[in-house]
Design a protein around this motif. Structure first.
Motif, PDB file in Angstrom:
ATOM      1  N   TRP A  69      40.642  11.655 -10.430  1.00 43.96           N
ATOM      2  CA  TRP A  69      41.039  11.178  -9.096  1.00 43.96           C
ATOM      3  C   TRP A  69      39.833  11.308  -8.150  1.00 43.96           C
ATOM      4  CZ3 TRP A  69      45.036   8.642  -7.141  1.00 43.96           C
ATOM      5  CH2 TRP A  69      45.195   8.623  -5.748  1.00 43.96           C
ATOM      6  N   PRO A  70      39.619  10.359  -7.222  1.00 47.69           N
ATOM      7  CA  PRO A  70      40.491   9.215  -6.914  1.00 47.69           C
ATOM      8  C   PRO A  70      40.269   8.053  -7.876  1.00 47.69           C
ATOM      9  CG  PRO A  70      38.644   9.270  -5.392  1.00 47.69           C
ATOM     10  CD  PRO A  70      38.521  10.505  -6.223  1.00 47.69           C
ATOM     11  N   TRP A  71      41.370   7.368  -8.160  1.00 46.04           N
ATOM     12  CA  TRP A  71      41.292   6.194  -9.021  1.00 46.04           C
ATOM     13  C   TRP A  71      40.737   5.010  -8.230  1.00 46.04           C
ATOM     14  CZ3 TRP A  71      47.073   7.178 -10.368  1.00 46.04           C
ATOM     15  CH2 TRP A  71      47.161   8.207 -11.308  1.00 46.04           C
ATOM     16  N   PRO A  72      40.214   4.025  -8.936  1.00 43.15           N
ATOM     17  CA  PRO A  72      39.862   2.777  -8.246  1.00 43.15           C
ATOM     18  C   PRO A  72      41.097   2.234  -7.512  1.00 43.15           C
ATOM     19  CG  PRO A  72      38.999   2.778 -10.476  1.00 43.15           C
ATOM     20  CD  PRO A  72      39.886   3.973 -10.371  1.00 43.15           C
ATOM     21  N   ARG A  73      40.900   1.732  -6.306  1.00 41.41           N
ATOM     22  CA  ARG A  73      42.052   1.344  -5.491  1.00 41.41           C
ATOM     23  C   ARG A  73      42.783   0.116  -6.028  1.00 41.41           C
ATOM     24  NH1 ARG A  73      39.178   3.212   0.116  1.00 41.41           N
ATOM     25  NH2 ARG A  73      39.192   5.410  -0.517  1.00 41.41           N
ATOM     26  N   VAL A  74      42.150  -0.572  -6.916  1.00 41.34           N
ATOM     27  CA  VAL A  74      42.880  -1.652  -7.583  1.00 41.34           C
ATOM     28  C   VAL A  74      43.993  -1.059  -8.442  1.00 41.34           C
ATOM     29  CG1 VAL A  74      41.263  -1.709  -9.553  1.00 41.34           C
ATOM     30  CG2 VAL A  74      42.654  -3.731  -9.012  1.00 41.34           C
ATOM     31  N   THR A 103      34.045   2.100  -5.967  1.00 42.84           N
ATOM     32  CA  THR A 103      34.102   1.427  -7.273  1.00 42.84           C
ATOM     33  C   THR A 103      34.327  -0.080  -7.120  1.00 42.84           C
ATOM     34  OG1 THR A 103      36.502   1.706  -7.544  1.00 42.84           O
ATOM     35  CG2 THR A 103      35.077   3.516  -8.288  1.00 42.84           C
ATOM     36  N   SER A 104      34.468  -0.562  -5.885  1.00 42.82           N
ATOM     37  CA  SER A 104      34.597  -2.006  -5.681  1.00 42.82           C
ATOM     38  C   SER A 104      33.306  -2.692  -6.122  1.00 42.82           C
ATOM     39  CB  SER A 104      34.840  -2.327  -4.204  1.00 42.82           C
ATOM     40  OG  SER A 104      36.065  -1.791  -3.761  1.00 42.82           O
ATOM     41  N   PRO A 105      33.401  -3.866  -6.779  1.00 46.93           N
ATOM     42  CA  PRO A 105      32.176  -4.581  -7.181  1.00 46.93           C
ATOM     43  C   PRO A 105      31.217  -4.810  -6.012  1.00 46.93           C
ATOM     44  CG  PRO A 105      34.060  -5.525  -8.280  1.00 46.93           C
ATOM     45  CD  PRO A 105      34.594  -4.511  -7.313  1.00 46.93           C
ATOM     46  N   TYR A 130      36.681  -8.648  -5.756  1.00 42.47           N
ATOM     47  CA  TYR A 130      35.394  -8.093  -5.377  1.00 42.47           C
ATOM     48  C   TYR A 130      35.514  -6.934  -4.383  1.00 42.47           C
ATOM     49  CZ  TYR A 130      32.426 -11.370  -7.865  1.00 42.47           C
ATOM     50  OH  TYR A 130      31.778 -12.052  -8.856  1.00 42.47           O
ATOM     51  N   ASP A 131      36.632  -6.825  -3.699  1.00 44.87           N
ATOM     52  CA  ASP A 131      36.804  -5.743  -2.711  1.00 44.87           C
ATOM     53  C   ASP A 131      38.145  -5.056  -2.963  1.00 44.87           C
ATOM     54  OD1 ASP A 131      37.135  -4.073  -0.536  1.00 44.87           O
ATOM     55  OD2 ASP A 131      36.246  -5.480   0.889  1.00 44.87           O
TER      56      ASP A 131
END
Length: 644
Positions: A69-74, A103-105, A130-131
């Protein structure tokens, strides 16, 4: 005596004024609350009905499967979207997202450019991927989701100005005692502005490290904000989106829908925690993988938060129980629906302090009247009454704060008892000193009776009692006769030495006052003064059997003419068969007789007297006492000269 009790009463009043409010009273009240809560749970167990909440756990199982954690927000967006498909009443995340998702591209491209000067291209993704923050914000906008705030007591220029309209109203007109924050920690505006509402997650343990209470409302500068769990209730559509706070004689009154309860001045309420296995819980990874029953989520207040041990979001709720922070919010909601939210009217602490003070005064009155059994009964009765009342009130979800009654009463009881004990000790000490002086006066008077029959002895009794005390103290310092030569014994010896010749009152004047040597027959009569003295003091001992001083006096009067070699009178005792006090008196009496003028002789010099004492070592006198005398002969001379 009346002034003393008035002073104690005033001191008690000052104690109560100083004691309220203090951390000591709060802590003692907390401990009593824990005790009475356990008793109340035994008397009337509280059962969690059909749970109104569901906890979606970011647990160890989820971290093992989905990563740290934290995980990617996706992934967070996917989790929240999955919850939303099951139609919950409200969703709240006990998680703050204060920074952009790295972790956003798009953030990864920026990272490599800023730190390594590399121009990295990431292709093949749809624009919406991408975001991650924009993706999560779009997901939030379609959900009944609340994101949290954390209120701070200072403003920081880095605080994100993300506060939005909460969607509910809190009427706190005239209430100026709420906790207030001037700064806040919240989610990035992209996310916060898309949430349905918001609420604070501020909560802290009491001073002893145990979490018991939670505020319902705080202020962000001048704007009232609800706790996250309360905000869920206000925005779920099941209640009017309005909460009223008002001052009342019982304390702060809070009204939400058709529920009214009382809090302390800061809107704190006490939570009633349930057994952990009665809360409805689902692992985040199970929800993402579809291993859930939709009925478990439909219509529930869903709380998403960390329960994994490594994420350190945990509170001690009892000495032997620790729960993750997400359970605090779930408990508040469950307590609300089950009627288990424990009201804590702010009126009880001051009222209990006042009643405790009145009880303390009643205790003081009983102390003054020496009704000690009544005090014990009274204290026990009010303790049982308040304890029973506290348990009964807790079964009705009301806490009456008995610590503010019992603790100061117990402390005041101890203080009063100590003050009265000290006063009693002082009075008894004065009494015994007066009694001792009276005893000494009586003993001196008895000795003077003998002195008036034999005027040539003059200051003899004063000198001899100082001699024997001097000898006894020196022997005690050497460690001799430790079982006998106590301070008390030496004082008794000093006060009773004047009675050594008390028996002379029974000797005829023609013998006692004869201006010359006695005939053998007359001397035999004179020797009877030891027996007469014993008989007189035995009569006194028969009336006062436990009087050790009289026993010492009897031994001196009867035995001070005994000799170490057994040639003395009246019993012919020898060695240590002669009582120690009689042996001491023997040397003192002979020494003083030798240095004093008598009808039949002139006074001897100190040197000659000392030589005669040494000559009697082992025959007339105890050798050890003679040795001590020789070390003290200069002090003997000073006593003799001072009391000529």
């Amino acid at each position: 005596m009346r002034k003393f009790y008035v002073a104690v009463a005033l001191s008690t009043l000052l104690f109560y004024l100083a004691a309220y409010p203090t951390a000591l009273l709060q802590q003692s009240d907390n401990l009593l609350y824990d005790l009475y809560k356990r008793i109340a749970a035994t008397v009337a167990p509280s059962q969690l009905g059909e749970p109104a909440t569901l906890i979606v756990e970011i647990d160890d199982k989820s971290l093992e499967t989905l990563g740290q954690w934290p995980w990617p927000r996706v992934l967070t967006a996917k989790l929240l979207e999955q919850i939303g498909t099951y139609k919950p009443a409200a969703i709240a995340a006990d998680v703050i997202f204060p920074e952009n998702d790295r972790t956003s591209p798009r953030e990864l491209v920026r990272f490599y450019q800023n730190y390594f000067g590399l121009s990295v291209q990431i292709g093949g993704l749809p624009e919406w991927l991408y975001d991650n923050d924009t993706l999560l914000a779009d997901t939030i906008s379609d959900l009944p989701l609340l994101l949290p705030l954390y209120l701070k007591n200072r403003w920081d220029s880095n605080d994100t100005a993300c506060f939005k309209d909460t969607g509910y109203r809190i009427d706190a007109e005239g209430v100026d005692t709420l906790y207030t924050g001037v700064g806040l920690l919240c989610n990035i505006p992209t996310l916060q502005q898309q949430s349905r509402s918001t609420g604070f997650i501020n909560a802290r343990e009491d001073r002893d490290g145990i979490f018991r209470r939670m505020p319902l409302v705080m202020r962000l500068q001048q704007e009232p904000v609800a706790a996250l769990a309360v905000a869920m209730l206000l925005t779920s559509g099941r209640f009017p989106a309005e909460m009223h706070l008002a001052n009342s004689p019982l304390g702060l009154r809070a009204t939400l829908g058709d529920r009214t309860f009382y809090t302390d001045a800061h809107t704190n309420v006490l939570l009633r925690f349930y057994p952990t296995d009665t809360y409805r819980r689902i692992s985040a990874v199970d929800l993402l993988q579809g291993r859930v029953d939709p009925a478990d989520i439909r219509g529930k207040y869903v709380l998403v938060g960390a329960t994994a041990v490594g994420l350190h979001d945990r509170y001690t709720v009892a000495p032997d129980e620790v729960l993750p922070g997400i359970f605090m919010h779930a408990t508040l909601i469950e307590n609300f629906f089950n009627g288990d939210l424990i009201s804590q009217p702010g009126v009880f602490p001051p009222v209990n302090m006042f009643l405790s003070f009145l009880s303390a005064l009643a205790t003081l009155i009983l102390f003054r009247r020496k009704r000690y059994l009544s005090i014990i009964f009274f204290f026990g009765a009010v303790t049982l009454f308040y304890s029973a009342a506290a348990v009964a009130a807790l079964t009705q979800s009301l806490y009456i704060a008995p610590g503010y009654f019992l603790t100061p009463l117990a402390l005041s009881f101890i203080i009063m008892a100590l003050a009265i004990a000290v006063k009693g000790y002082t009075q008894r000490k004065q009494f015994y000193e007066q009694l001792s002086h009276s005893h000494q006066a009586a003993l001196d008077s008895m000795a003077l009776v003998a002195e008036t029959r034999d005027m040539e002895t003059g200051a003899h009794i004063i000198r001899t009692k100082n001699y024997v005390r001097l000898l006894a103290m020196a022997m005690a310092r050497q460690g001799s006769y430790r079982e006998i030569l106590s301070d008390t014994y030496i004082e008794q010896l000093f006060h009773t030495a004047p009675l050594h010749d008390i028996g002379k009152v029974g000797i005829p004047d023609h013998i006692l006052k004869k201006p010359g040597r006695l005939t053998p027959e007359e001397f035999e009569t004179m020797k009877l003064h030891t027996t007469y003295g014993k008989e007189m003091l035995d009569n006194a001992i028969n009336s006062y059997r436990d009087n050790e001083m009289l026993r010492v006096a009897r031994n001196i009067a009867y035995g001070h003419h005994e000799k170490w070699n057994g040639s003395g009178y009246p019993q012919g005792l020898s060695g240590e068969a002669i009582p120690l006090e009689a042996r001491l008196m023997a040397l003192a009496d002979v020494y003083d007789a030798l240095i004093s003028r008598r009808y039949y002789k002139e006074p001897f010099s100190f040197e000659k007297t000392e030589a005669i004492i040494v000559e009697g070592r082992g025959s007339h006198f105890d050798p050890q006492i003679v040795d001590v005398f020789l070390a003290l002969k200069e002090e003997f001379r000073r006593i003799a000269e001072r009391h000529q």
